[in-house]
Design a protein around this motif. Sequence first.
Motif: not given
Length: 156
Positions: A84-98, A112-124
């Motif tokens: 299906t034609d869906i828009r996705t936000l793919y998290i390519d890398d996430i890191c927290v300093d040791d 924050y990424v989740k809220a951003y994705a929702k604001s952009m209208g992505v599906y998942n």
Amino acid sequence: MTVRRAEEKDIPKILDLLVQVDMVHHNARPDIFKGPATKYNADELRVILKNEDTPVFVCTDDNDIPLGHAFCIHKQITDNSVLTDIRTLYIDDICVDDSARGKHIGKKLFNYVKAYAKSMGVYNITLNVWSCNETAMKFYEAMGLLPQKTGMELIL
């Protein structure tokens, strides 16, 4: 702590975080990951940071020093005979300093990424996680992610 879009001034710290990510993977799978290494160099990061399709977010301390990052990529499949034609936000890398682990920075970044994705209208939101990185797997499960597909290997 603040989450914001990454800027060129953040590149040196982002490069440090990328080495940390690589070393987690290198320590678990030295047969696949070189170490220490970075996925991108400073010039490549400058291009990524300017591209609206590849947003990068950082969580900073009170001195505006990044303590973690999230690299994202907007993806969309169109006119596919099966998918299906869906828009996705793919998290390519996430890191927290040791040095900053245990302070809920990863959760703050992910939310924050989740809220951003929702604001952009992505599906998942999607991402890949190496099975040898149990800490990351547990973190993503705690954030509500479920397996979408499984990659498998046979080492010869």
